[in-house]
Structures are given as C-alpha cells and as structure tokens.
Design an enzyme around this catalytic site. Structure first.
Site, PDB file in Angstrom:
ATOM      1  N   HIS A 121       0.876  -1.181   0.000  1.00  0.00           N
ATOM      2  CA  HIS A 121       0.000   0.000   0.000  1.00  0.00           C
ATOM      3  C   HIS A 121       0.913   1.231   0.000  1.00  0.00           C
ATOM      4  CE1 HIS A 121      -2.656   3.020   1.906  1.00  0.00           C
ATOM      5  NE2 HIS A 121      -3.684   2.260   1.574  1.00  0.00           N
ATOM      6  N   ASP A 198       3.282  -4.726   8.075  1.00  0.00           N
ATOM      7  CA  ASP A 198       2.061  -3.932   7.959  1.00  0.00           C
ATOM      8  C   ASP A 198       0.864  -4.883   8.104  1.00  0.00           C
ATOM      9  OD1 ASP A 198      -0.184  -2.603   7.126  1.00  0.00           O
ATOM     10  OD2 ASP A 198       0.695  -1.760   5.302  1.00  0.00           O
ATOM     11  N   GLN A 201      -4.246  -5.208   6.837  1.00  0.00           N
ATOM     12  CA  GLN A 201      -5.213  -6.100   6.191  1.00  0.00           C
ATOM     13  C   GLN A 201      -5.163  -7.518   6.748  1.00  0.00           C
ATOM     14  OE1 GLN A 201      -7.555  -5.211   4.096  1.00  0.00           O
ATOM     15  NE2 GLN A 201      -6.870  -3.135   3.656  1.00  0.00           N
ATOM     16  N   LYS A 224     -10.175  -0.601  10.602  1.00  0.00           N
ATOM     17  CA  LYS A 224     -10.318  -1.744   9.686  1.00  0.00           C
ATOM     18  C   LYS A 224     -10.712  -3.015  10.439  1.00  0.00           C
ATOM     19  CE  LYS A 224      -6.943  -0.066   6.343  1.00  0.00           C
ATOM     20  NZ  LYS A 224      -7.715   0.408   5.188  1.00  0.00           N
ATOM     21  N   CYS A 362      -4.837   2.623  -3.605  1.00  0.00           N
ATOM     22  CA  CYS A 362      -3.575   3.080  -2.988  1.00  0.00           C
ATOM     23  C   CYS A 362      -2.478   2.044  -3.163  1.00  0.00           C
ATOM     24  CB  CYS A 362      -3.753   3.399  -1.501  1.00  0.00           C
ATOM     25  SG  CYS A 362      -4.819   4.775  -1.181  1.00  0.00           S
TER      26      CYS A 362
HETATM   27  N1  PLP Z   1      -1.522  -0.664   4.689  1.00  0.00           N
HETATM   28  C1  PLP Z   1      -2.457  -1.412   4.092  1.00  0.00           C
HETATM   29  C2  PLP Z   1      -2.108  -2.797   3.628  1.00  0.00           C
HETATM   30  C3  PLP Z   1      -3.737  -0.898   3.910  1.00  0.00           C
HETATM   31  O1  PLP Z   1      -4.677  -1.626   3.309  1.00  0.00           O
HETATM   32  C4  PLP Z   1      -4.021   0.415   4.384  1.00  0.00           C
HETATM   33  C5  PLP Z   1      -5.361   1.016   4.160  1.00  0.00           C
HETATM   34  O2  PLP Z   1      -6.078   0.672   3.268  1.00  0.00           O
HETATM   35  C6  PLP Z   1      -3.013   1.134   5.002  1.00  0.00           C
HETATM   36  C7  PLP Z   1      -1.774   0.562   5.149  1.00  0.00           C
HETATM   37  C8  PLP Z   1      -3.259   2.504   5.540  1.00  0.00           C
HETATM   38  O3  PLP Z   1      -4.149   2.438   6.607  1.00  0.00           O
HETATM   39  P1  PLP Z   1      -4.716   3.779   7.280  1.00  0.00           P
HETATM   40  O4  PLP Z   1      -5.308   4.587   6.164  1.00  0.00           O
HETATM   41  O5  PLP Z   1      -5.733   3.283   8.246  1.00  0.00           O
HETATM   42  O6  PLP Z   1      -3.576   4.455   7.931  1.00  0.00           O
END
Ligand code: PLP
Length: 404
Positions: A121, A198, A201, A224, A362
């Site tokens: 992401h 990370d 997900q 999430k 993203c």
């Molecule tokens: N990393 C992953 C794999 C994501 O799917 C997301 C959000 O869709 C993020 C990071 C960023 O999360 P946040 O917008 O809650 O900071």
C-alpha cells in the site's frame, strides 16, 4: 456463527441507498462498527470524558485507567511481551511514518538500502521513499508473480550489508495474498535485519501473534477491525523502542524540560506526544472484544467460504479477470469485467446499492505490474453473506448487458 444476530449488531447494515438495501463490500477500506463500539464512544463522551495522564481528579484518573487497560488488551490481542511495547498512533499510516522517521534518523545513512515489496500500500512505500530522499538511501523491491506470490528467492538476493530494514505487508490490500512473513523474518534475522510488518489487512481476518512471528515492528488501524477511526497501533520490540528516538515532541512524552535540554519519558509514553485519541483507544477494545467473542478462527472460516463462493461465481461468468490467485488469501477479490472500465462498472453497481472500491486502491505499483489503470475490489467482512454475493453477480450481469 449466527449471521443474523451479528448483522443486527451493525445498525448501518439496515440502511438503504438509492432505495436498495445496502450491500457493503468495502471492508478493506474501512469496516462498519457494531453497537458496542458506537455506544462506547457515546457513553464515554457523555459520562467519562477527561484528558488522560494529566489530572489528579476523578475523571482523569478513570480515563487514564481505561486507556492503560486498552493498551493491555491490545498487548493480549497480538500477544506482545509487554504492554509498553504497544504505542497508540493515529493508524497504520501514522505508525509507519513514525518508524520510517525515527528508525531512519538513527540507522539509515547515505547508500544504505531499505527493502519493501511490489505489493505494498502507498502507506508502506512513500514514507520509506521520503526517508531515502532525506538520507540519499535506496529502495529495493521484492517482486511478485502473476498469481500474487512474492519471490522469496529474489528477496534473499536483495539483502546485503547495506540493508537496514525490511517493511512488508502481512496481507495485500489488492491481491489478498497472505505473505509468509514468518519465513521472511527468519531470513531477515539471519542477516541481522529488522522487519516491520504492515498488519492493516491481516489483523481483521486472522489471529496474529507478534512473538511467534518474531517481527520487530507490527502496525495496524482500528477502523479496519470494526473499531473507531483515528486510532491505530505501533507494536515494537522493547529493544527497538528503547533505541530509536521519539518521532514527535510535545506534552506527555517528556520527563524534564528546560530550555537547555529535554529528557524523555519512559516507554510507551515517549512515543505518545500530545493528547492522544484516548477515546478511540478505549473503544477499540470493544471492537477487539467483539471479534474475540465471535472467534477469529470462526471469522476466518466464514470469510474463507465467502471468498471461495465469490471466486467460483465470478469465474463461472467467463468474462472476469481476477488479480491475485495465491493459495492463501484474505477475503478480498480484485477483478475487472473484461473490456468494461472499472469506474463504469462501479457506478452501475453503486446504483444497485453495492458499495465497492474502484481504482488503484492506494497500490499503484500493483496496477502497473498488470498494466491496468485500476480494478474493482470486493472485500468481505464478518457480517457479509453469500446472498449479498449473489446480488453482486446479478449486478455484474447488468453491467455486462449495458456496456458489453
Ligand atoms: N496498509 C495497508 C495494507 C492498507 O490496506 C491500508 C489502508 O487501506 C493502510 C496501510 C493505511 O491504513 P490507514 O489509512 O488506516 O492508515
């Protein structure tokens, strides 16, 4: 799982859009909230609100106690060794930026290398790129194959004495691949390289044990996993959190301030400058308790059934391209209806009450891998049903008739 009982806990699922019952398939972006979380936010503001760690008065003491209980609940949820290894942040993005800044300040220098993957992401790309620009360091990329599997052999070849940190997603937000993070971490540690995982997900879909995984940092977002927005977690091994500098200065993170010199507070407070989102943290616990009351293994099984059902029904249509065919996936499918633009499809499906994400999610490098400018993403949560997937299939047939 009593799906009707679960659905009754989420008031928004009773909403209609354009006169149609809402089918919410955008859980990868954010999940809906159960009453337990909604009521917690309301109740806290009505009866308990007060700034934490600051006052000696009753309300402040009570809020502080609940906040620290929340920290302990997160520790237990991800099986960290100590509660002070849990830092509350604004979310995954906030957590990764914090580590990239702080770790980067201390350990990354000119010509050093940082390894990430092709399926990250943007939140796990851009902060490292910014660091590389500041320090004149280099970003190295682990490629994935067309099924959406990381090339582990290639990964090991990228590591060398200049590699300072590896940042990798546990589960892809676009391909749904669940990466072999334990194996990646083992390889990295053989080279004495720390790993940030990370978990944005993964945490909502599978049990996470940071000690078993042996990651050095693990990050996720509350919103999430059925919790409030604006609250997230940065887990760090005690050793690392003691070594890296704070990433923000301000109230609460200090021990002593004079104009000559400031000394910092102990863990975890040295990383929580200013008034934190303490209500978010406290009510995140209601979400974690909710998920635990159903059981992460049960949720995993239910979502796996939804994924298999949706994959088969989409494949049966004969005109769908699915991106990501890893054997281990979370409950998310990215696809295109052949020869039809994803925005056109998304707009028609929206008018049928089906909420899905269209575009690049993203994760533009993933789209570049497949040579497309975007796709449609259906991401399922614990309250979704196969009947809703049937509605999606009917919607896709309608799109095909209109544009095909
Ligand atoms: N990393 C992953 C794999 C994501 O799917 C997301 C959000 O869709 C993020 C990071 C960023 O999360 P946040 O917008 O809650 O900071």
């Amino acid at each position: 799982m009593d799906i009707n009982k679960i659905r009754a806990d989420f008031p928004i699922l009773k909403e209609e859009v354009y006169g149609k019952p809402l089918v919410y398939f955008d859980n990868g972006a954010t999940t809906q909230k159960p009453l337990q979380v909604i009521d917690c936010i309301n109740h806290f503001h009505r009866h308990k609100n007060s700034s934490i760690h600051r006052g000696v008065h009753f309300l402040s003491d009570q809020a502080t106690e609940e906040y620290e209980k929340a920290r302990e609940a997160v520790r237990s949820f991800i099986n960290a060794s100590y509660a002070h290894e849990v830092i509350f942040t604004s979310g995954t993005t906030g957590s990764i930026n914090g580590v990239a800044f702080s770790f980067g300040e201390k350990y990354v220098h000119e010509n050093d290398e940082i390894v990430i993957s092709e399926m990250e992401h943007h939140a796990n790309i851009v902060p490292w790129q910014m660091l590389c620009e500041r320090k004149n360091a280099r970003l190295k990329i682990i490629p994935f194959d067309d099924k959406g599997l990381l090339n582990i052999e290639q990964f090991e070849k990228l590591l060398n004495e200049k590699t300072r940190i590896i940042a990798i997603t546990h589960a892809s937000n676009t391909l749904a691949t669940i990466n072999p993070v334990k194996e990646i971490i083992k390889i990295a540690h053989r080279h004495n390289i720390p790993v940030l995982v990370d978990g944005a997900q993964s945490v909502p879909h599978l049990p996470v044990d940071v000690q078993d995984m042996d990651c050095d940092f693990f990050v996720f977002s509350g919103h999430k996993i059925y919790g409030p927005t604006g609250i997230g977690v940065l887990y760090g091994k005690e050793k690392w959190l003691n070594e890296i500098p704070p990433f923000q200065g301000g109230g609460d993170m200090v021990e002593k301030v004079t104009f000559e010199k400031t000394t910092y507070n102990q863990l975890p407070y040295r990383f929580e400058a200013g008034t934190t989102n303490y209500i978010g943290a406290i009510c995140l616990i209601k979400a974690l308790e909710y998920v635990q009351s159903i059981g992460l293994l049960e949720i995993q099984e239910h979502e796996h059934n939804l994924l298999s059902y949706a994959t088969k029904r989409l494949d049966d249509l004969g005109y769908i391209t699915i991106y990501g065919r890893a054997p281990q996936k979370t409950s998310l499918i990215s696809f295109n209806i052949n020869d039809i633009h994803h925005y056109d499809a998304g707009m028609v499906l929206d008018k049928m009450g089906i909420a899905m994400r269209t575009g690049t999610h993203c994760a533009q490098p993933v789209m570049q891998h497949y040579g497309i400018d975007g796709n449609i993403r259906a991401s399922f949560g614990l309250y979704n049903t196969t009947e809703e997937i049937d509605l999606l299939i009917e919607g896709i047939k309608k799109v095909k008739t209109m544009f095909g």
